[in-house]
Motif scaffolding. Structure first.
Motif, PDB file in Angstrom:
ATOM      1  N   ASN A   1       0.829  -1.209   0.000  1.00  0.00           N
ATOM      2  CA  ASN A   1       0.000   0.000   0.000  1.00  0.00           C
ATOM      3  C   ASN A   1       0.863   1.259   0.000  1.00  0.00           C
TER       4      ASN A   1
ATOM      5  N   TYR B   1       3.924   1.683  -1.160  1.00  0.00           N
ATOM      6  CA  TYR B   1       4.560   1.942  -2.459  1.00  0.00           C
ATOM      7  C   TYR B   1       3.521   2.242  -3.535  1.00  0.00           C
ATOM      8  N   PHE B   2       2.320   1.762  -3.345  1.00  0.00           N
ATOM      9  CA  PHE B   2       1.238   2.174  -4.248  1.00  0.00           C
ATOM     10  C   PHE B   2       1.032   3.683  -4.127  1.00  0.00           C
ATOM     11  N   ARG B   3       0.912   4.132  -2.898  1.00  0.00           N
ATOM     12  CA  ARG B   3       0.675   5.563  -2.691  1.00  0.00           C
ATOM     13  C   ARG B   3       1.854   6.404  -3.170  1.00  0.00           C
ATOM     14  N   ARG B   4       3.021   5.818  -3.155  1.00  0.00           N
ATOM     15  CA  ARG B   4       4.209   6.535  -3.608  1.00  0.00           C
ATOM     16  C   ARG B   4       4.327   6.506  -5.132  1.00  0.00           C
ATOM     17  N   GLY B   5       3.573   5.632  -5.780  1.00  0.00           N
ATOM     18  CA  GLY B   5       3.681   5.519  -7.224  1.00  0.00           C
ATOM     19  C   GLY B   5       4.915   4.764  -7.667  1.00  0.00           C
ATOM     20  N   ASP B   6       5.465   3.955  -6.774  1.00  0.00           N
ATOM     21  CA  ASP B   6       6.671   3.184  -7.076  1.00  0.00           C
ATOM     22  C   ASP B   6       6.249   1.794  -7.565  1.00  0.00           C
ATOM     23  N   ARG B   7       6.134   1.665  -8.859  1.00  0.00           N
ATOM     24  CA  ARG B   7       5.558   0.453  -9.446  1.00  0.00           C
ATOM     25  C   ARG B   7       6.381  -0.803  -9.118  1.00  0.00           C
TER      26      ARG B   7
ATOM     27  N   PHE C   1       6.067  -1.667  -5.553  1.00  0.00           N
ATOM     28  CA  PHE C   1       4.689  -2.109  -5.320  1.00  0.00           C
ATOM     29  C   PHE C   1       4.514  -3.562  -5.756  1.00  0.00           C
TER      30      PHE C   1
ATOM     31  N   PHE D   1       0.228  11.394   0.143  1.00  0.00           N
ATOM     32  CA  PHE D   1      -0.793  10.568  -0.479  1.00  0.00           C
ATOM     33  C   PHE D   1      -0.997  10.791  -1.968  1.00  0.00           C
TER      34      PHE D   1
ATOM     35  N   LEU E   1       1.238  11.607  -4.544  1.00  0.00           N
ATOM     36  CA  LEU E   1       2.323  11.572  -5.520  1.00  0.00           C
ATOM     37  C   LEU E   1       2.325  10.276  -6.320  1.00  0.00           C
ATOM     38  N   VAL E   2       1.163   9.831  -6.700  1.00  0.00           N
ATOM     39  CA  VAL E   2       1.098   8.594  -7.463  1.00  0.00           C
ATOM     40  C   VAL E   2       1.444   8.904  -8.909  1.00  0.00           C
ATOM     41  N   ALA E   3       2.518   8.303  -9.373  1.00  0.00           N
ATOM     42  CA  ALA E   3       3.056   8.693 -10.669  1.00  0.00           C
ATOM     43  C   ALA E   3       2.436   7.936 -11.827  1.00  0.00           C
ATOM     44  N   TRP E   4       1.616   6.945 -11.532  1.00  0.00           N
ATOM     45  CA  TRP E   4       1.026   6.200 -12.629  1.00  0.00           C
ATOM     46  C   TRP E   4      -0.418   6.615 -12.854  1.00  0.00           C
TER      47      TRP E   4
ATOM     48  N   ALA F   1      -4.813   8.063  -4.305  1.00  0.00           N
ATOM     49  CA  ALA F   1      -5.314   7.681  -2.994  1.00  0.00           C
ATOM     50  C   ALA F   1      -5.762   8.942  -2.272  1.00  0.00           C
TER      51      ALA F   1
ATOM     52  N   THR G   1      -5.398   1.409   1.789  1.00  0.00           N
ATOM     53  CA  THR G   1      -5.432   2.701   1.105  1.00  0.00           C
ATOM     54  C   THR G   1      -6.876   3.065   0.768  1.00  0.00           C
TER      55      THR G   1
END
Lengths: 364, 312
Positions: free
Chosen positions: A114, A116-122, A125, B16, B18-21, B26, B48
């Motif tokens: 969760n 790393y999802f929120r961080r956008g680190d694919r 994640f 919360f 900074l989702v890059a994809w 979230a 989340t």
């Protein structure tokens, strides 16, 4: 010796009293009393509770919990989430990873997935989602839902190859009415023990008029099967997929025995109703429907909107056939309709049906 | 807004959003000491939150931390749908902390904090009632049409029950003159209304109970939230001083007990439906000072005991 024993006893009694007092304070369950209890016995458990009761001072309490019990993954997770919330992402990652180090169970891995999802680190994640999947104790859907947000329609591609994930993912996609994504997963579940799930999916597809996907699934559920399934009633109608539907109708009871379906008309049934139906996979062409029956008047077969000639009343088993043509291939509904004929009373008695078969071509 | 609030909001946003994809962003996290349900699936520990996530608690409180800085709690056996700027409470009890621009919606009512550090508890009770206890700071309660129906000060609790649309407004308080306008501050809801109609002049300066209907076409004076055309005025006492203050104190005191009391008791404490003879009715909603009940302060149901989160 006696003096030493006395000293030991006094110390032991003092320690017990201290523990009891701390326990008493802890049970009072206010921030002040739990803080005192925590300071009295340096308990990580008490520090965790204090963090819950007093969010403003949670980080300090959680850090003490970690000092007192370095194996407390709960404290590390709580601290990591708190640090994430306050924007200290490096510290959050460090503490959450430390939680996963001391605790190889599901929760730290799930928390990191969760995070790393929120961080956008694919990449990270995927790494932790996969780890979560290996450890997951119960419901897969939250993990799959998260994976699906990253890889829509392909949530299971990064997870260990296991059909249990495909099954859960199929359920998730069906619930979201994502028919095409669900189709790809369903076609992978080509296993008899998944046929119940596939049949239920096919039923939903037929209801949603997603006929092309339904026909693809038919080829899995009924390979080599003729256009009409279970025509000899070797199995009880399931009301699912491409099997017979026996609707529940007031005044009509149905009973199946191997080889035969019997419908009992009470005389109080509706004047018009479909008493039996089945979706058929048909190409364009002329078809002959053959069947054996006995029963009262008022019954007739329909194929979609085309109605065939009514069945003659038959006190004993009678063989009959009806011909019809289909202009366009696809899914067509075969229905047995009851309609009270003008000048007659409603049917009263039983209608029996057996050996239903469909042949393409204008045979006689 | 204070500097630390800005900093907190920026930190939360960084944490919360900074989702890059391409995944939807979230809106926060949910944390519980045990199991809860997120979008109808069982989850343990934390998860989340996304726009519209449904959270249902079991035996433990779930804490929800949003990217906006809002902090929410759902008591045991409660359910809510979470959005970036509001929570739709569907079952049980919710608590809102530190959420200046966040609101809780429950059974058509909207509960909004008036200050940054406000904290309130909202409980659904019976089939139709909503209890709101302002723990810290004050809260405004609006009906489904956006009309202010209560302004709840810290330490007070009010129970609301929507009425039939045709139910006339009924308010009690001191009738005062403001310029050429008649104003009344309802003792239960603390809402200021402008009044119009016969019989008001002779009751000026008295504590009265008025019955009437809101006039949506009239624009009230700036201090008032709505204009009510009065059909009946009943004097409760001559003058406003002690009697009005006593009544107001009574309501406040009762609520104070609610706010100070321990949590517990059955949902809907306070018995049957709110009686139209004992409460204010404003904007089609009956309101009465609440005593005790699940909206009272103290720990939320399911908040007690030590956690199971630890893997020690």
């Amino acid at each position: 010796m006696r003096f030493l024993a006395l000293v030991f006893f006094v110390f032991a009694a003092a320690a017990v009293a201290r523990l009891a007092f701390a326990g008493y304070l802890y049970r009072l369950d206010s921030p002040a009393t739990v803080a005192r209890a925590m300071d009295t016995v340096h308990s990580a458990e008490y520090a965790l509770r204090l963090a819950e009761l007093d969010p403003d001072h949670a980080p300090a309490a959680l850090r003490r919990a970690i000092v007192w019990n370095p194996q407390s993954s709960g404290a590390r997770i709580a601290l990591g989430l708190d640090e994430e919330r306050s924007g200290d992402l490096a510290a959050a990652a460090r503490d959450l990873l430390a939680a996963a180090d001391v605790d190889r169970q599901y929760l730290p891995a799930w928390t990191l997935a969760n995070f790393y999802f929120r961080r956008g680190d694919r990449d990270r994640f995927h790494q932790w989602a996969r780890r979560s999947a290996e450890l997951i104790p119960g419901d897969f859907q939250p993990l799959l839902a998260l994976c699906d947000r990253v890889d829509p329609g392909s949530a299971t591609s990064w997870l260990p190859a296991d059909k249990k994930f495909d099954r859960a993912y199929l359920d998730l996609l069906i619930a979201g009415q994502r028919w095409n994504d669900a189709r790809r997963i369903a076609l992978r579940l080509n296993d008899p023990k998944d046929f119940g799930r596939l049949a239920a999916f096919t039923t939903l597809l037929l209801d949603a008029r997603e006929h092309s996907i339904a026909l693809e699934l038919r080829s899995i559920l009924l390979p080599q099967s003729p256009s009409l399934a279970n025509g000899d009633f070797h199995a009880a109608p399931t009301n699912q997929a491409f099997d017979w539907r026996v609707p529940s109708i007031a005044g009509i009871d149905a009973r199946w025995i191997p080889g035969r379906l019997t419908l009992f008309f009470s005389g109080r049934e509706p004047e018009t109703c479909a008493i039996l139906a089945q979706p058929l996979a048909l190409d364009a062409g002329v078809y002959t429907l053959r069947f054996d029956y006995s029963g009262p008047p008022g019954l007739r077969w329909t194929i979609d909107a085309t109605e065939t000639a009514g069945l003659q009343p038959a006190p004993a088993w009678t063989h009959a056939q009806r011909r019809f043509s289909v202009a366009r291939g696809g899914v067509q509904w075969l229905r047995l309709i009851y309609r009270r004929d003008p000048g007659t009373t409603r049917a009263d008695g039983s209608f029996e049906l057996s050996n239903v078969a469909l042949e393409k071509g204008n045979t006689s | 807004m204070r500097i630390e609030t800005v900093q907190a909001a920026v930190a939360a946003a960084m944490a919360f959003n900074l989702v890059a994809w391409a995944a939807p962003p979230a809106i926060g996290t949910v944390i519980a000491n045990g199991a809860f349900r997120l979008d109808n699936a069982a989850v343990t520990g934390n998860a989340t939150l996304f726009e519209g996530s449904s959270v249902e608690t079991a035996s433990a409180v779930s804490r929800l931390e949003l990217a906006t800085g809002a902090r929410l709690s759902l008591a045991a056996s409660s359910k809510g749908k979470i959005f970036g700027d509001h929570m739709l409470l569907e079952k049980g009890i919710g608590q809102l902390d530190r959420a200046e621009n966040f609101r809780v919606e429950a059974r058509g009512l909207s509960i909004q904090p008036e200050t940054e550090k406000s904290s309130a508890r909202v409980a659904l009770s019976g089939g139709t009632r909503v209890q709101v206890a302002a723990l810290v700071g004050s809260f405004r309660v609006l009906n489904s049409r956006g009309v202010l129906i209560a302004d709840i000060a810290a330490g007070r609790a009010i129970e609301f029950e929507p009425q039939a649309a045709s139910t006339p407004s009924k308010l009690m308080g001191c009738l005062v003159m403001h310029g050429v306008h008649y104003l009344l501050t309802d003792e239960t809801t603390n809402v200021v209304v402008e009044l119009g109609g016969p019989g008001l002049d002779k009751e000026k300066g008295n504590r009265v109970e008025i019955t009437g209907a809101m006039d949506p076409t009239a624009t009230p004076v700036s201090d008032a939230s709505q204009f009510i055309r009065v059909s009946a005025v009943k004097r409760i006492s001559k003058g406003c001083g002690s009697a009005g203050a006593a009544a107001a104190a009574g309501a406040g005191g009762a609520a104070g007990k609610a706010a100070g009391g321990a949590a517990g008791g059955a949902a809907g404490a306070g018995g049957g439906a709110i009686s139209a003879t004992t409460v204010a009715i404003i904007g089609g909603v009956a309101a009465a000072a609440a005593v005790g009940g699940l909206a009272a302060a103290g720990k939320l149901p399911g908040q007690g005991g030590s956690g199971t989160i630890s893997r020690e």
